[in-house]
Design an enzyme around this catalytic site. Sequence first.
Site, PDB file in Angstrom:
ATOM      1  N   LYS A  58      94.971  73.931  73.213  1.00 38.63           N
ATOM      2  CA  LYS A  58      96.339  74.445  73.301  1.00 38.63           C
ATOM      3  C   LYS A  58      97.187  73.707  72.282  1.00 38.63           C
ATOM      4  CE  LYS A  58     100.169  75.136  76.521  1.00 38.63           C
ATOM      5  NZ  LYS A  58     100.627  74.906  77.904  1.00 38.63           N
ATOM      6  N   LYS A  93      94.781  78.717  72.634  1.00 35.03           N
ATOM      7  CA  LYS A  93      96.149  79.203  72.763  1.00 35.03           C
ATOM      8  C   LYS A  93      97.018  78.546  71.713  1.00 35.03           C
ATOM      9  CE  LYS A  93     100.025  79.321  75.994  1.00 35.03           C
ATOM     10  NZ  LYS A  93     100.615  78.872  77.241  1.00 35.03           N
TER      11      LYS A  93
HETATM   12 ZN   LIG Z   1     103.207  72.626  81.054  1.00 32.57          ZN
END
Ligand SMILES: [Zn+2]
Length: 348
Positions: free
Chosen positions: A220, A273
């Site tokens: 992420k 992501k």
């Molecule tokens: Zn968070």
Amino acid sequence: MMTTKTPSPTTDTVGRVVPATGAAMTLRPRRLRRTEGIRALVRETVVRPEDLIYPLFVVPPSRPRVEIGSMPGVFQLRVAEVVDAARRAFDAGIRAVLLFGLPEFKDGIGSSSWDPSGPVQSAIEAIKRHVPEMTVIADVCLCEYTDHGHCGVIVDRNGVKDVDNDQTLPLLMKQAVSFAAAGADFVAPSDMMDGRVGAIRRALDDQSMSEVGVMAYSAKFASGFYGPFREAAESSPQFGDRRTYQMDPANGREAQREIGIDVAEGADIVMVKPALAYLDVIRQARDSFPLPIAAYNVSGEYSMVKAAAERGWIDGPRVMNEILTSIKRAGADLIITYHAMEFADAYR
Ligand SMILES: [Zn+2]
């Protein structure tokens, strides 16, 4: 008198031998694009509604259903409305939802996130009661529940505020167990603390919840594409940013390392992501790991399409299809997307 030279064989630009007569056969890939029937026959990548995970934002009963200004078509919903959305999604072929919660109150440690009657817990129970075949995934993080908006416990290190990794883990474990107890099929830690997948896995197993899976936000990135989400989830950090725990967008190798660690800690599904600016990371993950790879087509990616389509600058549905296809072609098995309903409705 002219003498006729005997031509000798050569090779052309794509390496085919051109016979001495000079009449190489022209390769004609356009034959496979001639009709829609042929194009469908040879299409390599097809996105299905079953590939999509539909994110939903749950608010307490005291709050109204509100459309997110920066995400047209995305709403903050109360439990009954979430159930309606889940049922419509299931009828359209979508098989999984991802739940985010907006609690009644926030504090320093996000304690409302493990309230058994919190919005997410209530939504999980209600969806499982009314749409039992729907796979329910609950996002596990503290930032929607903390008054400072960070994804963990804040400590002061010589005057500098920092998110403490190891003090955060027990809180994530509590939250994950609470969602699992409500009936979640998967919990999805999105905080990017080190060791959280293993900690959550152990916590679930200790509670005899070995059947509950972990979908890890493994790679992420600290991304500008999350802007609209923070309006939707009301989770903007009140100071600083998330760069000490989310990844540097420049780092592809580190992403594979993060994914490898989550696999080793027991993740069942790993995620990249955002998706669009990280298609290479998705492809590398697909080539390196045998687990299902999820990709999060994030709020900013969605909002850009919506905004440009609204102005008539692009054909929105066509661009949506192209984007989702590109994410799957890059190697994602599952795509978390705010376009899920729109895509599924058009698919039928
Ligand atoms: Zn968070």
